[in-house]
Write a protein that holds these residues in place. Structure first.
Motif, PDB file in Angstrom:
ATOM      1  N   PHE A 175     -12.887  -1.854  -6.284  1.00 50.17           N
ATOM      2  CA  PHE A 175     -12.568  -1.405  -4.927  1.00 50.17           C
ATOM      3  C   PHE A 175     -11.179  -1.890  -4.496  1.00 50.17           C
ATOM      4  CE2 PHE A 175     -17.075  -0.472  -4.770  1.00 50.17           C
ATOM      5  CZ  PHE A 175     -17.127   0.659  -3.959  1.00 50.17           C
ATOM      6  N   ARG A 176     -10.773  -3.065  -4.953  1.00 53.17           N
ATOM      7  CA  ARG A 176      -9.407  -3.530  -4.660  1.00 53.17           C
ATOM      8  C   ARG A 176      -8.387  -2.605  -5.317  1.00 53.17           C
ATOM      9  NH1 ARG A 176     -11.544  -8.742  -5.925  1.00 53.17           N
ATOM     10  NH2 ARG A 176     -10.443  -8.760  -7.933  1.00 53.17           N
ATOM     11  N   ALA A 177      -8.677  -2.217  -6.550  1.00 50.90           N
ATOM     12  CA  ALA A 177      -7.776  -1.322  -7.276  1.00 50.90           C
ATOM     13  C   ALA A 177      -7.658   0.028  -6.564  1.00 50.90           C
ATOM     14  CB  ALA A 177      -8.268  -1.125  -8.702  1.00 50.90           C
ATOM     15  N   LYS A 178      -8.766   0.513  -6.034  1.00 49.47           N
ATOM     16  CA  LYS A 178      -8.743   1.784  -5.315  1.00 49.47           C
ATOM     17  C   LYS A 178      -7.912   1.670  -4.044  1.00 49.47           C
ATOM     18  CE  LYS A 178      -9.798   6.008  -4.311  1.00 49.47           C
ATOM     19  NZ  LYS A 178      -9.037   7.103  -4.977  1.00 49.47           N
ATOM     20  N   ALA A 231      -3.135  -0.207 -11.386  1.00 47.38           N
ATOM     21  CA  ALA A 231      -3.751  -0.617 -10.123  1.00 47.38           C
ATOM     22  C   ALA A 231      -4.790  -1.705 -10.379  1.00 47.38           C
ATOM     23  CB  ALA A 231      -4.394   0.585  -9.433  1.00 47.38           C
ATOM     24  N   VAL A 232      -5.527  -1.573 -11.478  1.00 50.08           N
ATOM     25  CA  VAL A 232      -6.506  -2.597 -11.858  1.00 50.08           C
ATOM     26  C   VAL A 232      -5.792  -3.887 -12.247  1.00 50.08           C
ATOM     27  CG1 VAL A 232      -8.216  -3.228 -13.621  1.00 50.08           C
ATOM     28  CG2 VAL A 232      -8.312  -0.978 -12.526  1.00 50.08           C
ATOM     29  N   LEU A 233      -4.744  -3.767 -13.044  1.00 44.65           N
ATOM     30  CA  LEU A 233      -4.000  -4.945 -13.507  1.00 44.65           C
ATOM     31  C   LEU A 233      -3.439  -5.749 -12.332  1.00 44.65           C
ATOM     32  CD1 LEU A 233      -2.792  -6.352 -16.117  1.00 44.65           C
ATOM     33  CD2 LEU A 233      -0.717  -5.042 -15.625  1.00 44.65           C
ATOM     34  N   LEU A 234      -2.966  -5.048 -11.303  1.00 47.68           N
ATOM     35  CA  LEU A 234      -2.280  -5.698 -10.179  1.00 47.68           C
ATOM     36  C   LEU A 234      -3.233  -6.268  -9.129  1.00 47.68           C
ATOM     37  CD1 LEU A 234       0.523  -3.043  -9.788  1.00 47.68           C
ATOM     38  CD2 LEU A 234       0.939  -5.475 -10.199  1.00 47.68           C
ATOM     39  N   THR A 235      -4.522  -5.978  -9.261  1.00 51.36           N
ATOM     40  CA  THR A 235      -5.465  -6.414  -8.225  1.00 51.36           C
ATOM     41  C   THR A 235      -6.546  -7.333  -8.769  1.00 51.36           C
ATOM     42  OG1 THR A 235      -6.693  -4.340  -8.558  1.00 51.36           O
ATOM     43  CG2 THR A 235      -5.112  -4.407  -6.734  1.00 51.36           C
ATOM     44  N   ASN A 236      -6.201  -8.116  -9.760  1.00 49.24           N
ATOM     45  CA  ASN A 236      -7.158  -9.085 -10.280  1.00 49.24           C
ATOM     46  C   ASN A 236      -7.578 -10.069  -9.196  1.00 49.24           C
ATOM     47  OD1 ASN A 236      -8.719  -9.984 -12.459  1.00 49.24           O
ATOM     48  ND2 ASN A 236      -7.269 -11.598 -12.947  1.00 49.24           N
ATOM     49  N   GLN A 237      -6.673 -10.260  -8.236  1.00 51.75           N
ATOM     50  CA  GLN A 237      -6.957 -11.070  -7.060  1.00 51.75           C
ATOM     51  C   GLN A 237      -6.608 -10.259  -5.810  1.00 51.75           C
ATOM     52  OE1 GLN A 237      -4.732 -14.701  -7.506  1.00 51.75           O
ATOM     53  NE2 GLN A 237      -6.062 -15.495  -9.117  1.00 51.75           N
ATOM     54  N   SER A 238      -7.125 -10.681  -4.666  1.00 58.24           N
ATOM     55  CA  SER A 238      -6.829  -9.987  -3.414  1.00 58.24           C
ATOM     56  C   SER A 238      -5.335 -10.074  -3.123  1.00 58.24           C
ATOM     57  CB  SER A 238      -7.626 -10.604  -2.260  1.00 58.24           C
ATOM     58  OG  SER A 238      -9.013 -10.433  -2.469  1.00 58.24           O
ATOM     59  N   SER A 239      -4.789  -8.980  -2.610  1.00 58.75           N
ATOM     60  CA  SER A 239      -3.364  -8.915  -2.349  1.00 58.75           C
ATOM     61  C   SER A 239      -3.104  -8.098  -1.096  1.00 58.75           C
ATOM     62  CB  SER A 239      -2.629  -8.275  -3.543  1.00 58.75           C
ATOM     63  OG  SER A 239      -2.929  -8.938  -4.746  1.00 58.75           O
ATOM     64  N   ASN A 240      -1.842  -8.094  -0.681  1.00 61.18           N
ATOM     65  CA  ASN A 240      -1.423  -7.225   0.411  1.00 61.18           C
ATOM     66  C   ASN A 240      -1.013  -5.900  -0.215  1.00 61.18           C
ATOM     67  OD1 ASN A 240       0.055  -5.856   2.445  1.00 61.18           O
ATOM     68  ND2 ASN A 240       0.494  -7.799   3.472  1.00 61.18           N
ATOM     69  N   TYR A 241      -1.937  -4.957  -0.231  1.00 59.91           N
ATOM     70  CA  TYR A 241      -1.730  -3.725  -0.983  1.00 59.91           C
ATOM     71  C   TYR A 241      -0.582  -2.882  -0.431  1.00 59.91           C
ATOM     72  CZ  TYR A 241      -6.388  -5.358  -2.120  1.00 59.91           C
ATOM     73  OH  TYR A 241      -7.444  -6.154  -2.467  1.00 59.91           O
ATOM     74  N   GLY A 242      -0.441  -2.888   0.897  1.00 61.33           N
ATOM     75  CA  GLY A 242       0.647  -2.134   1.502  1.00 61.33           C
ATOM     76  C   GLY A 242       2.004  -2.678   1.087  1.00 61.33           C
ATOM     77  N   THR A 243       2.124  -4.001   1.072  1.00 60.18           N
ATOM     78  CA  THR A 243       3.379  -4.635   0.663  1.00 60.18           C
ATOM     79  C   THR A 243       3.686  -4.334  -0.802  1.00 60.18           C
ATOM     80  OG1 THR A 243       3.098  -6.441   2.249  1.00 60.18           O
ATOM     81  CG2 THR A 243       4.587  -6.840   0.393  1.00 60.18           C
ATOM     82  N   MET A 244       2.668  -4.409  -1.642  1.00 63.04           N
ATOM     83  CA  MET A 244       2.866  -4.141  -3.069  1.00 63.04           C
ATOM     84  C   MET A 244       3.344  -2.709  -3.298  1.00 63.04           C
ATOM     85  SD  MET A 244      -0.424  -6.069  -4.768  1.00 63.04           S
ATOM     86  CE  MET A 244       0.103  -5.818  -6.444  1.00 63.04           C
ATOM     87  N   ALA A 245       2.714  -1.767  -2.631  1.00 57.46           N
ATOM     88  CA  ALA A 245       3.092  -0.356  -2.805  1.00 57.46           C
ATOM     89  C   ALA A 245       4.516  -0.110  -2.307  1.00 57.46           C
ATOM     90  CB  ALA A 245       2.106   0.537  -2.061  1.00 57.46           C
ATOM     91  N   GLU A 246       4.861  -0.729  -1.200  1.00 57.82           N
ATOM     92  CA  GLU A 246       6.224  -0.592  -0.672  1.00 57.82           C
ATOM     93  C   GLU A 246       7.243  -1.196  -1.634  1.00 57.82           C
ATOM     94  OE1 GLU A 246       8.837  -1.668   3.338  1.00 57.82           O
ATOM     95  OE2 GLU A 246       6.859  -2.560   3.046  1.00 57.82           O
ATOM     96  N   THR A 247       6.883  -2.339  -2.222  1.00 56.85           N
ATOM     97  CA  THR A 247       7.767  -3.002  -3.187  1.00 56.85           C
ATOM     98  C   THR A 247       8.004  -2.116  -4.410  1.00 56.85           C
ATOM     99  OG1 THR A 247       7.091  -5.214  -2.497  1.00 56.85           O
ATOM    100  CG2 THR A 247       8.007  -5.004  -4.709  1.00 56.85           C
ATOM    101  N   MET A 248       6.926  -1.470  -4.896  1.00 55.64           N
ATOM    102  CA  MET A 248       7.078  -0.546  -6.031  1.00 55.64           C
ATOM    103  C   MET A 248       8.086   0.545  -5.703  1.00 55.64           C
ATOM    104  SD  MET A 248       3.113   0.022  -7.102  1.00 55.64           S
ATOM    105  CE  MET A 248       1.986  -1.366  -7.211  1.00 55.64           C
ATOM    106  N   ARG A 249       7.996   1.092  -4.498  1.00 56.48           N
ATOM    107  CA  ARG A 249       8.907   2.162  -4.107  1.00 56.48           C
ATOM    108  C   ARG A 249      10.351   1.651  -4.033  1.00 56.48           C
ATOM    109  NH1 ARG A 249       8.991   7.882  -2.968  1.00 56.48           N
ATOM    110  NH2 ARG A 249      11.239   8.096  -3.128  1.00 56.48           N
TER     111      ARG A 249
END
Length: 324
Positions: free
Chosen positions: A131-134, A156-174
């Motif tokens: 669910f974190r990966a989703k 997405a699975v690799l990056l969410t082995n632990q809880s994270s700020n998903y919005g920040t991560m996605a913005e960083t990728m961009r």
């Protein structure tokens, strides 16, 4: 493993597979499988492998697994790699059950059926992880709607082995994507995969990583080594560990040695990727990952990149179709 021993075992495994499989498997299937055995420090034994696969077949109550020894079926490289993963696993029966369960958890979390879930299932830990990966995948779509798809599920699975700020991560990728595009990197899925790997370092954008990536690519170019899009994820991995020119030179030297082998005669790009995997693996074994202090996560990133790269050659079936 020392370089000479690695080359010897890799060549030996490939030759053994060539003799055992005959013309049923092409070189771009045999090379990944030979590498998989070699990085596991195992010698391929055809009859033993066939016996292990038959035991895996017997575990399925409904549908028979593709028989990789039948030329009429032409299974994918991913199907074969998962088989090798199971054969090399100390508890193949339990691992098979885990993969099937993980595939179902990914579907439950909202992912649609795809071959890329086969890869993601290898690295998933539990239902919460799915669910974190989703959640991260959904955020990624906000920043790259058309480019984000099934092939991004494993990362997405690799990056969410632990809880994270998903919005920040996605913005960083961009931010990495746009920054690298300005530096001349070609747009597309390979560049997106590259930016996802760079986010392993920190959730927040780090301009230095773009500088590292550009410099490493230039180091290869200076040595007249062509860096194609398939190699982008490996550039990211090298940037994560702040690879020096000495590391790049070591990769180039090994890739040239590998290209002298007949197995790489038509797969020169594979030689560069195999050499990079070896050198990165060597850095892990010698605790030389610079500021990246999670060696297990880094090893998973290498293995995942290998699996996803192989997807460009053949399309695998859904793991539920294979194993149930």
């Amino acid at each position: 493993m020392e370089k000479s021993s690695f080359i010897q075992l890799l060549s030996q495994n490939y030759e053994r597979m060539e003799l055992f499989f005959g013309t049923n498997e092409t070189s771009n299937i045999r090379i990944p499988l030979a590498s998989q055995f070699t990085f596991s420090r195992e010698t391929f034994n055809g009859p033993k492998f066939e016996d292990s696969v038959k035991k895996i077949h017997k575990q399925k109550p409904k549908k028979k697994l593709l028989d990789i020894f039948s030329p009429s079926n032409n299974p994918s490289v991913l199907t074969n790699r998962i088989l090798v993963h199971l054969v090399l696993h100390p508890e193949p029966e339990q691992e098979l059950k885990r993969l099937i369960s993980n595939e179902k958890l990914l579907i439950k979390a909202g992912f649609k059926n795809s071959a890329y879930q086969n890869i993601a299932a290898l690295f998933l830990t539990d239902e919460e992880h799915a669910f974190r990966a989703k959640k991260l995948h959904n955020e990624m779509k906000k920043y790259h709607y058309f480019l984000t798809g099934k092939d991004d599920i494993p990362y997405a699975v690799l990056l969410t082995n632990q809880s994270s700020n998903y919005g920040t991560m996605a913005e960083t990728m961009r931010q990495y994507y746009d920054g690298l595009q300005k530096e001349g990197f070609k747009i597309g899925d390979s560049l997106q995969a590259m930016t996802q790997l760079l986010t392993l370092y920190q959730e927040e954008f780090q301009p230095t990583l773009i500088e590292y990536t550009v410099a490493i690519k230039q180091s290869f170019t200076n040595k007249k080594v062509k860096v194609g899009k398939k190699f982008y994820p490996y550039l990211a991995l090298l940037a994560l560990v702040a690879a020096t020119s000495e590391v790049v030179n070591e990769i180039i030297e090994l890739s040239q040695e590998l290209m002298s082998l007949s197995m790489y005669a038509r797969e020169k790009e594979y030689a560069l990727m195999t050499a990079t995997h070896y050198v990165l693996h060597h850095l892990i074994e010698n605790n030389q990952l610079a500021d990246f202090n999670d060696s297990l996560l880094f090893m998973q990133a290498i293995n995942m990149s290998d699996f996803i790269n192989d997807m460009t050659f053949f399309l695998a079936l859904d793991i539920l179709d294979i194993f149930i």
